[in-house]
Design a protein around this motif. Sequence first.
Motif, short mmCIF file in Angstrom:
data_model
loop_
_atom_site.label_atom_id
_atom_site.label_comp_id
_atom_site.label_asym_id
_atom_site.label_seq_id
_atom_site.Cartn_x
_atom_site.Cartn_y
_atom_site.Cartn_z
N LEU A 136 0.80 -1.20 -0.25
CA LEU A 136 -0.12 -0.24 -0.20
C LEU A 136 0.79 1.24 -0.11
N PHE A 139 2.51 1.17 -3.30
CA PHE A 139 1.48 2.46 -4.42
C PHE A 139 0.94 3.30 -4.13
N ALA A 140 1.49 4.12 -3.19
CA ALA A 140 1.56 5.05 -2.13
C ALA A 140 1.45 6.07 -3.15
N ILE A 142 4.26 5.27 -5.70
CA ILE A 142 4.14 5.90 -7.18
C ILE A 142 2.73 7.13 -7.50
N SER A 143 1.97 7.09 -7.39
CA SER A 143 0.90 7.93 -7.40
C SER A 143 0.29 8.80 -6.40
N VAL A 144 1.35 9.36 -6.09
CA VAL A 144 0.92 10.91 -5.10
C VAL A 144 1.27 11.34 -6.35
N PRO A 145 0.97 12.90 -6.69
CA PRO A 145 2.20 13.48 -7.20
C PRO A 145 3.13 14.70 -6.51
N PHE A 147 4.65 17.62 -6.65
CA PHE A 147 4.77 18.76 -5.84
C PHE A 147 3.24 18.77 -4.58
N TRP A 148 2.76 18.27 -5.27
CA TRP A 148 1.24 17.81 -3.60
C TRP A 148 1.71 17.52 -2.40
N LEU B 245 -0.77 12.60 -13.62
CA LEU B 245 -0.17 12.93 -12.53
C LEU B 245 0.91 14.02 -13.48
N PHE B 290 -4.31 12.44 -6.24
CA PHE B 290 -3.77 10.91 -5.42
C PHE B 290 -4.55 9.82 -5.31
N VAL B 293 -5.24 8.18 -8.92
CA VAL B 293 -4.23 7.54 -9.49
C VAL B 293 -3.95 6.49 -8.38
N ILE B 294 -3.59 6.66 -7.82
CA ILE B 294 -3.54 4.92 -6.93
C ILE B 294 -5.00 4.27 -6.81
N ASN B 297 -4.10 2.15 -10.76
CA ASN B 297 -2.94 2.23 -10.35
C ASN B 297 -3.34 -0.05 -9.32
N PHE B 298 -4.01 0.95 -8.41
CA PHE B 298 -4.38 -0.55 -7.87
C PHE B 298 -5.20 -1.73 -9.29
#
Lengths: 317, 313
Positions: A136, A139-140, A142-145, A147-148, B245, B290, B293-294, B297-298
């Motif tokens: 988890l 995945f977080a 990879i998925s987080v922008p 800049f944010w 993204l 966030f 995108v998560i 991806n899942f």
Amino acid sequence: MTAYLVWRLIQTAVVLLVMSFVIYGLIGLMPGDPVDIMAASIPGMTPEVMANLKAIYGLDQPLMTRYARWLMAALGGDFGYSRTHSLPVLQVLAPALLQTCKLMVASFVLSVILSMALGLISALRPGGWVDSIISLFAFAGISVPVFWLALILILAFAVGLQWLPASGMGRVGDYGFWDQTRHLVLPVLTLTLANTGQFTRYVRAAMIETLQMDFVRTARAKGAAPSRVVFVHALRNAMVPVVTIMALSFGTLFSGALVTETMFAQMGMGKMIYDSILSNDFNLALTGLLFATLVTLIANFAADIAYALLDPRITLQ
Amino acid sequence: MSLAEKAPPLAGGRAASDSIWALRWKRFRQHRGGVASLVVLALLAAFCLAAGPLETLRGVDAVQTDLFKRYEPPSAEHWLGTDDAGRDELARLMRGGQISLLVGLLATVIGGVFGVTLGLLAGYFGGRLDSALMRFTDGMIALPLLPLLIVLGAIDLTKLGFSPDTAHSPSMSFWRIIVIIALVDWTAIARLVRASTLSVKEREFVLASRAGGAGHLHIMAAHILPNIITPIIVAFTLTVGRVILFESVLSFLGFGVTPPTPSWGNMLNNAQELVTVAPALAIYPGLLIFITVIAVNFLGDAMQHAFDPRSEE
């Protein structure tokens, strides 16, 4: 091996040459040209004088002629002047390169260490609850922008807790080693968190695959201690593809660095490229982009060689 | 009962192809994260699509500015408060989501179709064409994408022959970001399709079709593509996440979707100010990116699991 190296070097040079042309062409398509910008700040500039100036700087020539002239000068080490810094481009870039190196090396090393630990723990019991939590987290990441993420860290550590500075590279009047380090903490943390997710997934996948291999079973069967099997037999073998793929992600790392530097006002390569494009500093943008490309190409090249050296099963041809 | 009725449906018939997708759906449902993601994505899509009706219902819109009402806290009129120009934050989040999701899907499809075509051609024909296309792809992969995207985003379209009105119109900024992301983000799909094509093109059914006199185009479209469709679906899904993204960071940096059209990225344009004045406004758009995108991806991970019978974890 030598033939392969030479071939790869030629290939790298060709890619760089092609990219220099593409970037040169793209920069030419950005709004305005140097003389237009100069003219905007001089009242009473007549069209004749402008045409004259454009002729002097060769801006009236076709793209290929201008590019050829730029390339000749660049090969001789002359990348022109930076409009906004009023300095030769290379003098502006050198300190920026150093700053970016600090940021990237620190986060790369931290990401590698962190992801190795997490990936290893994950791979020991795939599907277990520890693995689920780590997955988890990965995945977080990879998925987080990016800049944010930087924004949230600023919100938490600079605005909320007030432990660390929100931006800049040092306080005026201080600028000592500790002061600079304090200013690097949040940028490095941002970039590290952003990279660790992807890296953890690489390590986990490689470890799961390696732990199923025959030589690991043999090691277990002959009675090697479990920790020895994991750390010595499996880890060392799993690291080969992982290290390579990490080095190949250099381009992504640089993109992350650009965002991080912009968010935290770090005068590195990324922010310099960003600022120079915003302020129409064509020479600086062009050279900065080429440097970024060159460094990425070198990293990929090094990854290829490392792969061959580390794994005797691979022969380069 | 006749013999034909008792016989199992013929392989390749409709029932058989239904059953493989039924099997994949069954495997997909075992992946809790995947199912949850599907639900989350459906909710997000509903959230964004409800923008219009909800605005009418609440009597607000995403465009109307009111400089006397900047940074208002949540109220009955503005459920999530107002932004730096006094616009309704919730309405803008919903409108911005439409843009961000649409850019994600369209850029993925455009870049993806290009990547699939390139990968198919390289894998199927091999030889010189293959090495040329793959050198091109490798070159693209090596580049630091974000700086390149920024340059592409900074291009003055009037220098490419567009009229100033067209070049600065909102629809142009929308399509420009789709095109520039599609231009750079096709490499992963191209490599994947090439590798899959290579593994399929010497199989018996392809050889049989070729022996029967089928043309290259027919073989690629009717025999190869359907057999490599599952990894392509997974790759498209993961690309959507990456594109969202890219869009958000480009719009955030000011080279993507241009205001006043909201996107989740450009709603954070003045983030440095938001952080001190209205921290909540700095959190909402990024949180939505966030979550989206998560979930994407899942979803990709779950589909990979569902499509590949060998992946047992």
